[in-house]
Design a protein around this motif. Structure first.
Motif, mmCIF file in Angstrom:
data_model
loop_
_atom_site.group_PDB
_atom_site.id
_atom_site.type_symbol
_atom_site.label_atom_id
_atom_site.label_comp_id
_atom_site.label_asym_id
_atom_site.label_seq_id
_atom_site.Cartn_x
_atom_site.Cartn_y
_atom_site.Cartn_z
ATOM 1 N N GLU A 42 0.831 -1.204 0.000
ATOM 2 C CA GLU A 42 0.000 0.000 0.000
ATOM 3 C C GLU A 42 0.864 1.251 0.000
ATOM 4 O O GLU A 42 0.562 2.233 -0.707
ATOM 5 C CB GLU A 42 -0.922 -0.017 1.216
ATOM 6 C CG GLU A 42 -2.011 -1.078 1.128
ATOM 7 C CD GLU A 42 -2.835 -1.191 2.403
ATOM 8 O OE1 GLU A 42 -3.929 -1.772 2.339
ATOM 9 O OE2 GLU A 42 -2.368 -0.706 3.462
ATOM 10 N N SER A 43 1.955 1.222 0.768
ATOM 11 C CA SER A 43 2.841 2.380 0.832
ATOM 12 C C SER A 43 3.471 2.671 -0.524
ATOM 13 O O SER A 43 3.510 3.821 -0.972
ATOM 14 C CB SER A 43 3.936 2.134 1.882
ATOM 15 O OG SER A 43 4.890 3.171 1.871
ATOM 16 N N PHE A 44 3.947 1.627 -1.197
ATOM 17 C CA PHE A 44 4.620 1.845 -2.478
ATOM 18 C C PHE A 44 3.640 2.221 -3.577
ATOM 19 O O PHE A 44 3.950 3.039 -4.452
ATOM 20 C CB PHE A 44 5.406 0.600 -2.883
ATOM 21 C CG PHE A 44 6.204 0.791 -4.150
ATOM 22 C CD1 PHE A 44 7.086 1.861 -4.279
ATOM 23 C CD2 PHE A 44 6.080 -0.085 -5.206
ATOM 24 C CE1 PHE A 44 7.829 2.043 -5.439
ATOM 25 C CE2 PHE A 44 6.808 0.089 -6.369
ATOM 26 C CZ PHE A 44 7.690 1.150 -6.491
ATOM 27 N N LEU A 45 2.445 1.650 -3.555
ATOM 28 C CA LEU A 45 1.457 1.979 -4.579
ATOM 29 C C LEU A 45 1.085 3.459 -4.546
ATOM 30 O O LEU A 45 0.728 4.041 -5.571
ATOM 31 C CB LEU A 45 0.210 1.111 -4.414
ATOM 32 C CG LEU A 45 0.347 -0.330 -4.934
ATOM 33 C CD1 LEU A 45 -0.797 -1.191 -4.435
ATOM 34 C CD2 LEU A 45 0.408 -0.337 -6.457
ATOM 35 N N VAL A 46 1.169 4.073 -3.364
ATOM 36 C CA VAL A 46 0.860 5.503 -3.241
ATOM 37 C C VAL A 46 1.829 6.327 -4.084
ATOM 38 O O VAL A 46 1.445 7.305 -4.735
ATOM 39 C CB VAL A 46 0.921 5.945 -1.763
ATOM 40 C CG1 VAL A 46 0.854 7.463 -1.650
ATOM 41 C CG2 VAL A 46 -0.219 5.313 -0.974
ATOM 42 N N THR A 47 3.118 5.948 -4.076
ATOM 43 C CA THR A 47 4.128 6.728 -4.802
ATOM 44 C C THR A 47 4.423 6.181 -6.187
ATOM 45 O O THR A 47 5.036 6.883 -6.996
ATOM 46 C CB THR A 47 5.444 6.764 -4.007
ATOM 47 O OG1 THR A 47 5.912 5.425 -3.808
ATOM 48 C CG2 THR A 47 5.256 7.429 -2.666
ATOM 49 N N LEU A 48 4.003 4.938 -6.471
ATOM 50 C CA LEU A 48 4.330 4.340 -7.771
ATOM 51 C C LEU A 48 3.755 5.153 -8.931
ATOM 52 O O LEU A 48 4.441 5.397 -9.928
ATOM 53 C CB LEU A 48 3.810 2.900 -7.827
ATOM 54 C CG LEU A 48 4.035 2.155 -9.149
ATOM 55 C CD1 LEU A 48 5.518 2.079 -9.462
ATOM 56 C CD2 LEU A 48 3.425 0.765 -9.095
ATOM 57 N N GLY A 49 2.491 5.570 -8.772
ATOM 58 C CA GLY A 49 1.869 6.331 -9.856
ATOM 59 C C GLY A 49 2.595 7.617 -10.146
ATOM 60 O O GLY A 49 2.907 7.928 -11.306
ATOM 61 N N ARG A 50 2.892 8.401 -9.111
ATOM 62 C CA ARG A 50 3.585 9.680 -9.308
ATOM 63 C C ARG A 50 5.003 9.455 -9.821
ATOM 64 O O ARG A 50 5.472 10.176 -10.698
ATOM 65 C CB ARG A 50 3.617 10.450 -7.984
ATOM 66 C CG ARG A 50 4.314 11.802 -8.062
ATOM 67 C CD ARG A 50 3.703 12.706 -9.103
ATOM 68 N NE ARG A 50 4.402 13.978 -9.227
ATOM 69 C CZ ARG A 50 4.489 14.694 -10.343
ATOM 70 N NH1 ARG A 50 3.922 14.249 -11.463
ATOM 71 N NH2 ARG A 50 5.136 15.837 -10.346
ATOM 72 N N GLY A 51 5.670 8.431 -9.301
ATOM 73 C CA GLY A 51 7.017 8.130 -9.770
ATOM 74 C C GLY A 51 7.026 7.740 -11.232
ATOM 75 O O GLY A 51 7.926 8.111 -11.989
ATOM 76 N N THR A 52 6.003 6.984 -11.650
ATOM 77 C CA THR A 52 5.901 6.593 -13.061
ATOM 78 C C THR A 52 5.681 7.817 -13.941
ATOM 79 O O THR A 52 6.218 7.907 -15.053
ATOM 80 C CB THR A 52 4.760 5.579 -13.234
ATOM 81 O OG1 THR A 52 5.013 4.433 -12.405
ATOM 82 C CG2 THR A 52 4.651 5.124 -14.681
ATOM 83 N N GLU A 53 4.878 8.782 -13.440
ATOM 84 C CA GLU A 53 4.676 10.029 -14.193
ATOM 85 C C GLU A 53 6.005 10.750 -14.408
ATOM 86 O O GLU A 53 6.303 11.206 -15.515
ATOM 87 C CB GLU A 53 3.703 10.947 -13.439
ATOM 88 C CG GLU A 53 2.260 10.493 -13.455
ATOM 89 C CD GLU A 53 1.369 11.459 -12.683
ATOM 90 O OE1 GLU A 53 1.814 12.588 -12.409
ATOM 91 O OE2 GLU A 53 0.240 11.068 -12.336
ATOM 92 N N ILE A 54 6.811 10.852 -13.340
ATOM 93 C CA ILE A 54 8.111 11.514 -13.453
ATOM 94 C C ILE A 54 9.004 10.750 -14.418
ATOM 95 O O ILE A 54 9.708 11.351 -15.247
ATOM 96 C CB ILE A 54 8.781 11.622 -12.070
ATOM 97 C CG1 ILE A 54 7.922 12.467 -11.113
ATOM 98 C CG2 ILE A 54 10.179 12.210 -12.188
ATOM 99 C CD1 ILE A 54 7.695 13.889 -11.570
#
Length: 898
Positions: free
Chosen positions: A370-382
């Protein structure tokens, strides 16, 4: 099926039967069947994970230990995901690499040797398992004629299938020096026509190694020479997953029944079927997820925790790779934790820790997902923005700085970024990434060093004695006579070194002592104590001239003729600190009992006033859990057990006593052990109470998150706890008085009733304000300018919140069929803009409130946007509102004209 008629040649066995047949075979050969060692090495700081069956017997091979048996066999849990043995990048892309695997093995400790090892290996493979002899090859070390002849004499292998190889393939060494020896490997030819002889030891998956027999007969000296060992050992290892695939007639480890239940669960969770293709992206993803789930489940069941360093970071990398691959299957929610149940069900009989720790492991993995999924989307955008910029610039390599940003900001391990880059045909400047990583570590190291060191102005020390380590006597006494060793003035401070001292220097989270130093002429106030190498520095911030009976600056202190110094620690402050320090040990023990043995100390701060304790845990600690922890600690305190301190204990002896020691922590050869019998045994150099009853009580005041997987508890003890409880009691009494409660009435229900009443009144007031605002704005809209059949309104309404303006706009767009408007307001110095357009204005006239409000916001140095029907913006310059209104009207006219 790997070669024609394979099924006819094999005895049908499932993986459970294969594993058990191996153990039964060696039990009949008088071997002790031992349990697998944990995948987390307990006493080997050289290993992140157990990576071979011999790890638990390393002390025997080194001559430092012994067992009550001389023959052993087991199935050993192994992880190879870091360091020299790292199969991470190959997982999922071939048929046989794994980060977690079982290694079947048998050992002889100075008992049988080559003859038996070779003969029994051949007997098991061809006599029990019925592997076709013509498909088997044996390799021996180029100089090991003894093994060569034994293969010919003790087995009926085809002599042409016995091959010689050199150091790289057939000589095993534990390290650059130490026990070593030749090895003999058994390979199987899986080619369709049985022509795989030339493929032995060339890395072709059609001819694979099944079993490695290591003969430990030499000791490698520092100069590289080999010296025969007085005792010779046998150490063998066979990949369980490989032999299961072969015995089940499969061409891939992943096609055996070891992995089938995991693929079935993945399919049930994602709807994607497994087809056993080597190239199909979804099949690669499923193999990665299945393998990584095994690694995580076994590691966490043995007490590991995901983290940001060492072993913990390797596990976090593995989990995040799996989460990313789950996206390949169209799954963007946690699924890994749902697979733990499968492993517990299929392997829990062999490895009972899977069943015991199932619930805890599921919680840890779910929290990490759950913690990583929160940042995965934004990280993928970058990542996508970086890739787009590279394509525009014609570059094919992601910079080290960009890769490091993804790691540092969004938690993308380098191998994950490498994987994503390869998918779009790009590389990574890994050298640049490592440079950024080194720079960050250097900055952190300097920062830690600066915080620990006494800051000074670079002046010279005045030496009164030979430079030598300060003897700390503060465990035994709080007062002592000492000899002055050195002193120097540093800004407004005086730094003093003695030959011995009762002052504890800041270390291990415990703050330095305060107290006094007295000479014949001066009394010095010590307000901090620090370490500088092996010397203890007393930081003096004020002083008193005893002869003149006046306060002086530290710089005015004279040490002329000083023969000795009386050093005295502030007793009350030290004792208060000791209460808090011993309380951290009790908290640690209670947290491990209540939350699980995965809890490990990750940091602490111990002061006279309070304590802070950081620990590994995967989720917020509930109020009920905090209450239970606090209850257990205070129940132990009431028992008033004595605290025993063992000084100068050999590290190994401390572990034998049961002292907690964790991987990654650095310990000296001789350590100090603090023991609260039956409750806590820890390695600790700090100071502690003599009896836990002296703590009085512990009151936890807060629980919070420090970082992913790290929680923090703050608490008070003794008089501070008593003061806190009295303050809370007085507050409660005041509330009861204000609410006019009777003695038997509780405050909670009455307070909730008042809060609900306030919410209702606030809502009524807001509705009344909004109704009045709407009446005013409706009149303005009705009288607004009409352009091309569309009513246009603009209105400034100050001291109205952005939310009220938005609600007004929603209501106004329904009042007139074709209308567009802008509402402006200023509250607390901030500008709010809300634009709206009715349905007809959007559909027929193509007006877009989002575009209109952005153009208006530029006049107030702001920005915003939204949908064509309704959009909002903010700004910083109230003086620009008139221009914003003009810009809005001009934009509407322009849009209608076009």
């Amino acid at each position: 099926m790997y070669f024609p008629d394979a099924r006819k040649l094999l005895i049908p066995m499932n993986s459970r039967e294969i594993r058990q047949s191996f153990l039964d075979f060696f039990a009949e050969k008088k071997h002790r069947i031992v349990r697998s060692a944990p995948v987390i090495p307990a006493e080997d700081p050289t290993l992140l994970f157990t990576n071979a069956g011999m790890n638990q017997f390393k002390d025997v091979f080194l001559g430092k230990g012994a067992r009550e048996y001389v023959r052993a066999a087991d199935t050993q849990k192994c992880i190879r995901a870091s360091g020299k043995h790292n199969d991470l990048e190959d997982v999922g892309r071939d048929t046989y690499h794994h980060t977690f695997f079982e290694m079947l093995g048998n050992w002889s400790f100075g008992d049988y040797y080559k003859k038996e090892a070779i003969g029994w290996a051949w007997e098991l493979m061809t006599g029990v398992w019925k592997l076709p002899k013509e498909r088997l090859y044996a390799t021996v070390y180029q100089d090991d004629d003894e093994s060569l002849e034994l293969w010919k004499k003790e087995t009926d292998i085809d002599p042409t299938h016995i091959l010689k190889f050199g150091n790289k393939d057939n000589f095993w060494e534990m390290g650059e020096s130490g026990p070593c020896g030749p090895c003999s490997e058994i390979h199987i030819d899986l080619t369709p026509d049985g022509s795989g002889g030339p493929l032995v030891n060339v890395g072709d998956h059609r001819v694979i190694e099944l079993w490695n027999l290591v003969f430990i007969q030499y000791n490698r000296q520092a100069d590289g020479s080999l010296e025969p060992l007085p005792q010779k050992h046998v150490d063998t290892g066979m990949g369980f997953e490989r032999v299961a695939a072969v015995l089940q007639g499969k061409s891939s480890n992943y096609d055996s029944d070891v992995f089938a239940p995991l693929f079935e669960r993945i399919t049930a969770l994602t709807g994607v079927a497994y087809t056993a293709s080597l190239d199909r992206p979804t099949d690669i993803a499923m193999r990665v997820i299945a393998d990584h789930c095994r690694t995580l489940t076994f590691a966490l069941s043995d007490g590991a925790m995901p983290g940001n360093e060492g072993r913990g970071y390797v596990l976090r990398r593995i989990l995040r790779r799996a989460v990313r691959y789950a996206g390949t299957l169209g799954c963007h929610e946690p699924i890994m934790f749902k697979m733990v149940e499968v492993l517990a069900g299929t392997m829990g009989d062999v490895f009972p820790e899977l069943l015991k720790q199932q619930a805890t492991v599921e919680k840890i993995i779910r929290a990490e997902e759950e913690s990583f999924l929160v940042t995965l989307g934004r990280g993928t955008e970058i990542f996508n923005e970086v890739v787009a910029g590279m394509k525009t610039a014609g570059s094919t390599t992601i910079s080290g700085a960009d890769a490091f940003k993804l790691y540092d900001t969004f938690g993308f391990p380098l191998d994950l970024t490498r994987l994503m880059a390869a998918e779009v045909g790009l590389g990574i400047d890994e050298e640049g990434f490592e440079h950024c990583m080194t720079e960050q570590k250097t900055r952190a190291r300097i920062d830690r060093k600066d915080k620990m060191q006494v800051q000074d102005d670079g002046g010279e020390w005045l030496r009164f004695a030979d430079e030598q380590p300060t003897l700390f006597v503060g465990y035994e006494t709080l007062e002592t006579e000492a000899t002055l060793a050195a002193a120097r003035v540093s800004g407004d401070k005086l730094l003093v070194v003695l030959d011995k001292t009762p002052f504890y220097a800041e270390s291990g989270g415990q703050v330095g002592d305060h107290g006094t130093l007295e000479t014949a002429g001066f009394r010095l106030d010590v307000t901090d104590t620090r370490k500088d190498g092996e010397q203890i520095i007393h930081v003096v911030t004020s002083a008193r001239d005893k002869v003149r009976d006046c306060t002086i600056t530290p710089a005015d202190v004279s040490f002329d003729g000083v023969a000795s110094v009386e050093a005295a620690v502030d007793r009350d402050r030290r004792v208060a600190t000791e209460r808090n320090h011993t309380a951290t040990h009790l908290l640690h023990a209670a947290l491990r009992r209540v939350l699980g043995e995965h809890v490990q100390q990750k940091g602490s701060l111990v002061t006279p006033e309070r304590l802070r304790f950081d620990f590994s845990h995967f989720s917020k600690v509930s109020a009920e859990e905090i209450e239970q922890v606090e209850h257990e600690v205070n129940a132990e305190i009431r028992k008033a057990a004595g605290v025993t301190k063992h000084s100068d204990v050999p590290y190994e002896e401390a572990l034998a006593l049961g002292a907690l020691a964790f991987f990654g922590d650095k310990y000296a050869d001789r350590v100090r052990v603090v023991d609260v019998p039956g409750i806590s045994i820890e390695l600790c150099g700090g100071t502690h109470v003599g009896n836990i009853g002296q703590i009085g009580m512990v009151k936890i005041v807060s629980e919070s998150s420090v970082a992913a997987g790290i929680r923090r508890i703050e608490a008070v003890t003794g008089a501070s706890a008593e003061a806190l409880l009295w303050q809370e009691y007085r507050n409660l009494q005041e509330i009861r008085h204000l609410l006019k409660l009777k003695a038997d009435e509780e405050a909670g229900p009455k307070i909730r009733e008042l809060i609900e009443e306030k919410k209702s009144l606030d809502k009524q007031l807001q509705e009344s304000r909004l109704a009045g605002l709407l009446d005013r704005l409706a009149a303005s809209l009705a009288g607004g300018e009409e352009i091309a059949g569309c009513r246009v309104m603009t209105e400034r309404v100050d001291d109205v919140g952005a939310d009220e303006l938005r609600q007004a706009a929603i209501a106004l767009r329904e009042r007139i069929s074709c209308a567009v408007g802008l509402l402006c307001g200023v509250a607390d110095g901030k500008v709010s803009l809300v634009a709206f357009a009715s349905d007809e204005a959007v559909k027929s006239l193509k007006l877009d409130a989002g575009k209109l409000v952005r153009e208006a916001a530029a006049c107030v140095k702001g920005g915003g946007g939204g949908k064509p029907e309704l959009a909002t913006a903010g700004g910083k310059v109230p003086a620009g509102i008139d221009k914003a209104i003009e810009a809005f009207v001009a934009s509407v006219k322009s849009a209608l004209q076009s």
